[in-house]
Scaffold this motif. Sequence first.
Motif, mmCIF file in Angstrom:
data_model
loop_
_atom_site.group_PDB
_atom_site.id
_atom_site.type_symbol
_atom_site.label_atom_id
_atom_site.label_comp_id
_atom_site.label_asym_id
_atom_site.label_seq_id
_atom_site.Cartn_x
_atom_site.Cartn_y
_atom_site.Cartn_z
ATOM 1 N N GLN A 134 40.758 45.336 38.408
ATOM 2 C CA GLN A 134 40.072 45.516 39.521
ATOM 3 C C GLN A 134 39.717 44.429 40.605
ATOM 4 N N ALA A 135 39.480 44.728 41.795
ATOM 5 C CA ALA A 135 39.201 43.538 42.822
ATOM 6 C C ALA A 135 38.164 42.680 42.165
ATOM 7 N N ASN A 136 37.158 43.230 41.384
ATOM 8 C CA ASN A 136 36.165 42.131 40.771
ATOM 9 C C ASN A 136 36.559 41.394 39.402
ATOM 10 N N GLY A 137 37.886 41.717 39.208
ATOM 11 C CA GLY A 137 38.469 41.056 37.925
ATOM 12 C C GLY A 137 38.258 41.769 36.533
ATOM 13 N N GLU A 138 37.608 42.845 36.449
ATOM 14 C CA GLU A 138 37.450 43.442 35.456
ATOM 15 C C GLU A 138 38.763 44.405 35.362
ATOM 16 N N ILE A 139 39.186 44.525 33.774
ATOM 17 C CA ILE A 139 40.394 45.417 33.692
ATOM 18 C C ILE A 139 39.918 46.629 32.900
ATOM 19 N N LYS A 140 40.455 47.686 33.438
ATOM 20 C CA LYS A 140 40.094 49.125 33.217
ATOM 21 C C LYS A 140 41.488 49.722 32.664
ATOM 22 N N GLY A 141 41.171 50.205 31.273
ATOM 23 C CA GLY A 141 42.307 51.099 30.929
ATOM 24 C C GLY A 141 42.410 52.494 31.160
ATOM 25 N N ILE A 142 43.632 52.893 31.712
ATOM 26 C CA ILE A 142 43.660 54.458 32.164
ATOM 27 C C ILE A 142 44.543 55.274 31.326
ATOM 28 N N TYR A 143 43.792 56.388 30.759
ATOM 29 C CA TYR A 143 44.709 57.200 29.873
ATOM 30 C C TYR A 143 45.609 58.177 30.406
ATOM 31 N N SER A 144 45.054 58.744 31.477
ATOM 32 C CA SER A 144 45.773 59.550 32.277
ATOM 33 C C SER A 144 45.548 59.955 33.750
ATOM 34 N N ALA A 145 46.236 59.681 34.531
ATOM 35 C CA ALA A 145 46.057 59.726 36.035
ATOM 36 C C ALA A 145 47.146 60.164 36.727
ATOM 37 N N ASP A 146 47.044 60.338 38.061
ATOM 38 C CA ASP A 146 47.982 60.400 38.982
ATOM 39 C C ASP A 146 47.971 58.885 39.658
ATOM 40 N N ILE A 147 48.990 58.266 39.813
ATOM 41 C CA ILE A 147 49.277 56.861 40.494
ATOM 42 C C ILE A 147 50.109 57.156 41.892
ATOM 43 N N GLU A 148 49.256 56.290 42.923
ATOM 44 C CA GLU A 148 49.701 56.048 43.969
ATOM 45 C C GLU A 148 49.948 54.624 44.274
#
Length: 326
Positions: A309-323
């Motif tokens: 993310q913009a603040n440098g934090e890394i987020k793990g995504i398990y399920s989503a729709d991606i654009e």
Amino acid sequence: FTMKDEILKRFLTAEGEPISGQVLADELNVSRTAIWKHMQTLKQEGYEFETVKKRGYKLLSVPDKVDMGQLQQFLTTERYGRQVHYYETVESTQLVAHELIRAGAPDGTVVIAEHQTAGRGRMMREWESTEGQGIWMTVIIRPDVAPHQAPQFTLVTAVAIVEAMKSSFKNFTPEIKWPNDILINGKKTTGILTEMVAEADRIQALLIGIGINVNQKIDDFPEQLQTIATSIAIEEGEPVERVHFVANVLESLEKYSDEYVKNGFGQIKQLWEQSSGTIGKRVKATTLREVVEGEAVSITESGVLEIRQANGEIKGIYSADIELLP
Ligand code: BTX
């Protein structure tokens, strides 16, 4: 193999030579009347024969179907596709597969249909399954893995299909869109739906649902899909023989799921990242709970998409729709 499949197999391997009813009857050890009846059924299914005087029947043309008899001609797999349940029309091949799993269907059993009346995607979304123009199938697999590994099979399947596409077609480069789509030139050509039947610590079976748009022209798609969907034929620039490609997909799927079960995620991850249209891009991921924006940096061993993310934090995504963002 049914008797009808046996007869078909002889014609498919006869390379256009006529075969007499008597020879078929003798070789298959049934009456000529029985042969004649099966020939009538084949004709009803769209196989065209010519009667050559004194020499028998000659196969002129084969309907564009993906049934058992034809598929076996092309398959070089050990398990996948060795049992095929073929239908003209079903609600959803996933539903049929659930029943077959309860009845004990073996590893690699394939359910395939020309048409689905209630084909579905994730979260019960509709999957458009035009008659005779796509590959609508579910592969039942029984890998010896833990339930938490099930989502990886979506990635394994994406890699398998992309590799099959690369070896079968030359005019386009397919791209994987995390987690379950394959795009060509930015448009969706394939969707994957992985479902699981499991006990507490062991998978009983996975249902690998595969929908591939193959021979549609753009106006064969309903209007709302025309800007976001495409078919292999559109992108390759020529019609495709589905049964051949189904065989390639099954071979590839057997190869890569065996690779995953035996050696883990390493090679799959590498191939996945090579074909990914997501990694390195700015994306917006919409999950059931939140919206995450940032750069897609990698997928983890367990198939989780990591977004910085913009603040440098890394987020793990398990399920989503991606654009993809500009
Ligand atoms: P998904 O939820 O990622 O995608 C579904 C969305 O894709 C729909 O909401 C629609 O916008 C779009 N869409 C629908 N049909 C098509 C199409 N033919 N081509 C391109 N885009 C489309 C993807 O789910 C997983 C789909 C799996 C389908 C297979 S077919 C065999 C098996 N049986 C079954 O019922 N489903 C699977």
